[in-house]
Scaffold this active site. Sequence first.
Site: not given
Length: 232
Positions: A99, A114
């Site tokens: 994601y 992330k």
Amino acid sequence: MLAAVPGAGRVTAAVCDIRDPERVADVFDAAQAAFGLPDVLVNNAAANFPSPAEDLSPNAWRAVVDITLTGTWFMTREFGRRHLAAGTGGSIVNIGASYAWTGGPGFAHSAAAKAGVKSLVETLAVEWGPYGIQINGLVPGLFPHGDMSEDIRGGLERAAPDAKDARQPALRVGAPRELGWAATFLASPYARFVTGHTLVVDGANWQRRSVVNPEVVPVRAQLGRGPFTSSP
């Protein structure tokens, strides 16, 4: 942090809070004193929990971003600076999440962190490439194991109690050794010319799309939360 001598069967462990750059320096000192400057760094520490974005408190946001992104940066920075000073090369592998590309509804804090980790991979590959320091990302798919959190385990059981394999394009989940093989490749001399890349090891699951999208279910409903009410 674990440090080891390849083939020698010796390992040392050192504990630190990766959000604290002074403690990060201490843990590298310990590893370097035991075995010399580490050649490989794997950044695997992360924090995560599901939540509608509007329910995330400032502390909840910081808890995830500070470990997943800032902690990864502090570890990477310390590794890079030591190798730059020594004039030696090295390899960094950052564990990511798919994601970072797609966004992560229900995980805004983790998805943002992330995405930052993925950007660090791409940025530092160019900055540190001239000095022989390679950096790559590794994104795992579904690899069931004994240390899964209750959130992840519960989600799998709710989604597919008897058929989790059928939900993967490869018609199976991954074996932990397969992720280990990928990480070993990225950290090895075989991948010296591979840098700035994020490798997804998930049997193409993150690229799967339906011909007709399923009905949208708001994140609050998916997590069993009632209507949002702002705090006084």
